[in-house]
Structure formats: C-alpha cells, structure tokens
Design a protein around this motif. Structure first.
Motif, PDB file in Angstrom:
ATOM      1  N   SER A   1     -16.657  68.266  49.386  1.00 57.31           N
ATOM      2  CA  SER A   1     -15.462  69.469  49.048  1.00 57.31           C
ATOM      3  C   SER A   1     -16.426  70.946  48.952  1.00 57.31           C
ATOM      4  O   SER A   1     -17.144  71.652  48.027  1.00 57.31           O
ATOM      5  N   PHE A   2     -15.027  71.723  49.038  1.00 57.64           N
ATOM      6  CA  PHE A   2     -15.853  72.839  48.341  1.00 57.64           C
ATOM      7  C   PHE A   2     -14.713  73.663  47.453  1.00 57.64           C
ATOM      8  O   PHE A   2     -13.570  72.865  47.396  1.00 57.64           O
ATOM      9  N   HIS A   3     -15.044  74.547  47.171  1.00 59.13           N
ATOM     10  CA  HIS A   3     -14.118  75.153  46.225  1.00 59.13           C
ATOM     11  C   HIS A   3     -13.011  75.993  47.489  1.00 59.13           C
ATOM     12  O   HIS A   3     -13.086  75.993  48.430  1.00 59.13           O
ATOM     13  N   PRO A   4     -11.570  76.030  47.107  1.00 57.52           N
ATOM     14  CA  PRO A   4     -10.613  77.097  47.535  1.00 57.52           C
ATOM     15  C   PRO A   4     -10.445  78.551  47.752  1.00 57.52           C
ATOM     16  O   PRO A   4     -10.184  78.662  48.874  1.00 57.52           O
ATOM     17  N   SER A   5     -12.207  78.548  47.373  1.00 58.08           N
ATOM     18  CA  SER A   5     -12.338  80.840  48.288  1.00 58.08           C
ATOM     19  C   SER A   5     -12.828  80.012  49.436  1.00 58.08           C
ATOM     20  O   SER A   5     -12.725  80.872  50.233  1.00 58.08           O
ATOM     21  N   TRP A   6     -13.800  79.338  49.494  1.00 57.03           N
ATOM     22  CA  TRP A   6     -14.460  78.678  51.260  1.00 57.03           C
ATOM     23  C   TRP A   6     -13.580  78.293  51.951  1.00 57.03           C
ATOM     24  O   TRP A   6     -13.144  78.979  52.855  1.00 57.03           O
ATOM     25  N   HIS A   7     -11.951  77.847  51.818  1.00 53.51           N
ATOM     26  CA  HIS A   7     -11.722  77.523  52.601  1.00 53.51           C
ATOM     27  C   HIS A   7     -10.325  78.330  52.680  1.00 53.51           C
ATOM     28  O   HIS A   7     -10.659  79.325  53.871  1.00 53.51           O
ATOM     29  N   ARG A   8     -10.088  79.926  52.142  1.00 50.35           N
ATOM     30  CA  ARG A   8      -9.452  80.860  52.079  1.00 50.35           C
ATOM     31  C   ARG A   8      -9.766  81.736  52.806  1.00 50.35           C
ATOM     32  O   ARG A   8      -9.468  82.294  53.838  1.00 50.35           O
ATOM     33  N   LEU A   9     -11.667  81.972  52.437  1.00 52.12           N
ATOM     34  CA  LEU A   9     -12.542  82.529  53.523  1.00 52.12           C
ATOM     35  C   LEU A   9     -12.337  82.311  54.797  1.00 52.12           C
ATOM     36  O   LEU A   9     -12.503  82.916  56.303  1.00 52.12           O
ATOM     37  N   LEU A  10     -12.987  81.155  54.939  1.00 49.94           N
ATOM     38  CA  LEU A  10     -12.267  80.785  56.107  1.00 49.94           C
ATOM     39  C   LEU A  10     -11.123  80.491  57.495  1.00 49.94           C
ATOM     40  O   LEU A  10     -11.041  80.956  58.262  1.00 49.94           O
ATOM     41  N   SER A  11     -10.073  80.275  56.046  1.00 48.49           N
ATOM     42  CA  SER A  11      -8.741  80.640  56.548  1.00 48.49           C
ATOM     43  C   SER A  11      -8.446  81.898  57.333  1.00 48.49           C
ATOM     44  O   SER A  11      -8.178  82.063  58.559  1.00 48.49           O
TER      45      SER A  11
END
Length: 544
Positions: free
Chosen positions: A87-97
């Motif tokens: 699991s990753f912090h939401p910020s990781w997913h925002r950066l990847l997105s």
C-alpha cells in the motif's frame, strides 16, 4: 518567548510557484533544437503546463508526503491468506497519475516522443524521484516486448496509455498498466548469467512455470514484470503478470521491502517464484539480448533522472544565494560563491544537453544513431550519474545549515543522488560495457567519433582532448584496469562537443577550460577567474 526576539529576516523565500520547464533555459533550448518545428508549439504548451504543476506548492507537498509515508507490505489478509500487497500513500498515486497522464510512458507512440518524454521526465521527477522508477520501467518494457509481436500487440497499448489505473486486476480489464523488472539475484548481482531461477515449459506453447527468487524487484505493485530465468536452452526472458486472466493472483511472494538509503517512496522488494506462471519473450537462451533494449532505455533514464536531480539542486542553490545576504552583500555576488554556483550550473547543463541528445537519437532511429547510442548511453550513464552525488552535496552546502535540515528538501536530493549510479549496473558494469562495444562493434566507435568530431576546430581545448582520447583508444592492451578513466574522457569529450556546438559561449568556455583544459580542482568552485562566471550563474537562475 517574546515575538520580537524571533523576527525572521535574511531567509530566502521558498522556491515555489514557478514553471520548472520554462525556467530551465538549457532544457528549453534542447527541446527546440531536437524537435521538428511542427511539434514545437504544442510541446512547449504541454511541458510548460507540466512545469507549472511541478513547481506548485501542491506537487512539492506530494513529493514530501510520499517520502515521509513510505510503502507498507501486507503479506496476509486478516484470515491468514497470502495476498502480497503493497500500500502507498495517496500522494504516491497522485504523482504517478500525473506522470502517466503527461505521457511519460508513451514515448514510443508519438512523433518526437523520446525528446518530449525526456524533457517531461526531467521536469516532473524534480518533484520526487522514487515514482520515476515504475514510470521508467513501464516506458522501457516496450522495446523488449517487441521481440514477440503477439505480446507487443496485446500489451503495448496498455503500457503507452495515459491513464493511471491503480489496483490489482487482470490487465485486460485495465485502462493502463505499469511494468517492473526482475533480473538481479542475491548470488549474482549484475552477473545475470549466474541466475538460478528455473523455467519449466508447460503444455501451452510459450508458457512456463518459474521457481526461484529475485533479490531486487522494484515497484512490486505493477501489473507485469519482465524477468530472467534459466530455461532448457539457457537464460531466457519472461513476462510475469501479477494477476492472471481469470482474476486469480499469480504466485508472487513478496518476502520483504528493502530499507534503502533514499528512494523511500518506491517499494523495492525481494520476491519468490514457486510455480509462477509466465510467458516467454523472445527465444530460449536469448534472454539478455531480448531484455537489453529495456536495459538501455532505463540506463538513459538514469541519465535523465540524474540531470533532473542536478537541475533541482542547482536551482535551489542559486535561488538561496540570490536572496541570502552575508558579509555585506548578496551571496550570489560574492566571487567565491559565484565560482561554486557557476561550476555546479555548468555540470547541470552538460548533463541536460547530453540527455536530450541521446533522446533525440532514439527518435531518429537510424543505423548511425543506434550505433552512436551503443557507446554513448553507457558512457553517459557512467559519468553523469557519478557526478550527481558530489553536485547534490555541494549544492546542499551552498545553503549552509539550512540545507542540512530535512525541511529544505536538500537531504532528500542527496540521498536520492547515488541511486542512478547503481541501478541498471554500477560504474564498473558501464565501463566494461563500453569496452565490450569498443572491441566488438567498430561501427559504434565510428559513430561516436563522428559525433564528437562535429565540433572540431571550434575550441582548442576540445581539439586537444579529442586527440588525447584517440591516443588512448589506439592502445586497448590492458584497458580494463584503466577503463574508468577512458570512459570518463569519452563522456567529457562528448559533453564538450555538444556544449561547444549548442550552448552559449560562456558556458562552453567554462566547461572546456575546466573539464578539458585541466585548470580545475577536485572540488566544485575552482574555476579560472578569467571566465564569465556571472553570466553562467544568471543563466541557471529560476525567474519567479
């Protein structure tokens, strides 16, 4: 404590709210130089939009939070079932997105795609380096999969999608996918031919069962992985999907996540295969040849990623010195600080210019450019990534004690800096790869010398360095022991040639006088005072 004792003065404001792309003159000029004019206007708009986001307070906060909240491994669910999820912090997913949405995995499907993508990768990874790993591997998987046209037709549209679709589901049900890779094993490291993971052929043609381990497997939440394993005919490349077509999880046992020096936001793991389903990519026994195109592309990303780190470090240092006063004046106006900043700025510009030249060679795709890349990529990977760590350390020092505290962001840059010199083969591996190309592929040397020779006669120091390099290349007896020195000279001559041709005269002059002319000390900030250092520093400044 009385507020009057804590009035804050003489502090540089945060470097925030700026366009990371348009404020980087070397990068803008490189894009303009290498892209077809018909693509320039749209590309400038795309990169400027990405640059404004990268320079925003929000994106910078994403980078901080992704590193302060590293990924967490969940091996089992509450009932004891093995799930092997990270699991990753939401910020990781925002950066990847944002990275995927900006086309940083879509270079292969767009005109001028590699230059566009290199510039975008250089801009966006200045927010945070760790998420660049899955972006890089997804981008680099495409040429390896093209060894099997059927696999490429199935997977390439997903890999080059601009939709970030997180979560573990069958790839056919997703709007976009990410890829990882698994080459390294604990007993072999860079010596992949020592790998012990075994592949047993199954009844269905091209399918296998894998048993073994991988010592480093980054981004284990990815949808697929290219791995090497020993088949009947020798080391072979395989595609391992994370989730099978029927929705069941492939056997992909994540034993632990690595506790690394930097790159904290990215999950690097040890994984076990035990009856893991895989598809062969390319022929049996041709695994290294199949995956080598992926390796070359990720090595280029090591160069681009290091150039991004350098640029951000230099931008922070120049910004601080522009506002900070000491000893009766602005730091940026002090001769000694100006010398340090100019030295850092030239190193950064040389890295950026070289990275974009290599990306342009990918876009060209001609036989000559492919031969040029064969030598230029490992030489650039060796040198640029090596220069990143001392540059980050010196830039941190420009901020003094302010740079040593975590809130400045400089320690994160310094911890991230050594990664690219290790990933995809450390310095010795790159140097040996250059020697291999010199000894086996004469067309690669011819293309390299043609490139550096394009600037002959423009600077006597460059001419002398080229002459010295030719002398070294004429005698390859016992060359392995001096391979690092040879590769360093090759990289410096290539950078010098590019800067003499394309950079402002003051930048090329500083580079040639120091890196090629011999008037340079071991530390940054030892440039000859006769040079126009003020203009070099001004060029590197970020205009808010």
């Amino acid at each position: 404590m009385a507020a009057t004792t804590h009035t804050v003065t003489n502090q540089a404001p945060p470097l925030v709210g700026y366009d990371v792309f348009t404020s980087d003159r070397a990068l803008v000029e490189g894009v303009e130089r290498h892209l077809d004019p018909s693509l320039l206007e749209a590309t400038r708009e795309e990169l400027s939009a990405l640059g404004r986001t990268a320079g925003s307070a929000q994106a910078q906060e994403w980078g901080v939070l992704a590193n302060e909240n590293p990924p967490v491994l969940h091996t089992h669910d509450r009932y004891g079932n093995r799930i092997d999820e990270v699991s990753f912090h939401p910020s990781w997913h925002r950066l990847l997105s944002k990275a995927v949405g900006a086309g940083l995995t879509a270079a292969w499907s767009r005109p001028g795609g590699h230059v566009r993508r290199a510039a975008g990768f250089l801009v966006w990874t200045q927010t945070e380096g760790g998420h660049g790993c899955p972006v890089s591997m997804t981008h680099a998987a495409v040429p390896a999969l093209r060894a099997d046209p059927a696999l490429a037709a199935e997977w390439e549209p997903r890999l080059t999608s601009t939709v970030y679709d997180e979560g573990l589901r069958p790839a056919a049900q997703k709007a976009g996918v990410l890829f990882g890779m698994g080459m390294t094993e604990k007993q072999g490291g860079s010596d992949v031919r020592a790998n012990t993971t075994r592949a047993r052929a199954l009844a269905e043609d091209g399918t296998y069962e894998l048993v073994g381990h991988k010592w480093f497997c980054s981004a284990p939440m990815s949808d697929g992985f290219l791995v090497l394993a020993q088949a009947t005919e020798g080391l072979t490349c395989f595609l391992v999907p994370r989730v099978l077509d029927d929705g069941s999880r492939n056997v992909f046992g994540i034993q632990r996540l690595k506790d690394k020096l930097g790159n904290k936001s990215n999950a690097s793991s040890e994984v076990e295969f035990d009856g893991t389903w895989a598809r062969r990519v390319g022929d049996e026994g041709r695994g290294v040849r199949t995956i080598i195109e992926m390796v070359a592309a990720t090595r280029l990303d090591c160069v681009i990623g290091s150039a991004a780190l350098m640029r951000q470090a230099v931008a922070q240092a120049v910004h601080h010195a522009t506002y900070r006063e000491a000893f009766g004046g602005k730091l940026v106006d002090k001769p000694l600080m100006r010398n340090v900043l100019a030295d850092l700025a030239v190193e950064s510009e040389a890295a950026t210019t070289l990275a974009l030249r290599l990306a342009a060679a990918y876009d060209d795709g001609s036989e000559r450019e492919r031969a040029f890349l064969r030598l230029a990529v490992p030489a650039a990977k060796y040198w640029v990534t090596k220069r990143c760590t001392p540059l980050a350390g010196e830039a941190l020092e420009c901020l003094g004690g302010n740079g040593y505290v975590e809130e400045s962001g400089m320690p994160r840059l310094l911890r991230e800096a050594p990664l690219n010199s290790i990933w995809e083969g450390s310095g010795n591996v790159q140097a040996l790869d250059v020697l291999r190309a010199l000894q086996r592929e004469p067309q690669a040397l011819a293309a390299f010398l043609e490139e550096v020779g394009a600037a002959r006669g423009a600077d006597h120091r460059l001419d002398g360095a080229i002459k010295d390099l030719l002398t070294e290349l004429a005698d390859l007896n016992g060359v392995e022991a001096r391979a690092r020195r040879l590769v360093e000279r090759m990289a410096l001559v290539l950078q010098g040639s590019l800067l003499v041709r394309y950079a402002p005269a003051e930048v090329a002059d500083v580079f040639c006088a120091s890196r090629l002319g011999g008037d340079w000390g071991a530390a940054f900030g030892t440039l000859p005072q006769s040079l126009n250092l003020g203009a070099v520093v001004e060029r590197a400044a970020v205009g808010l």
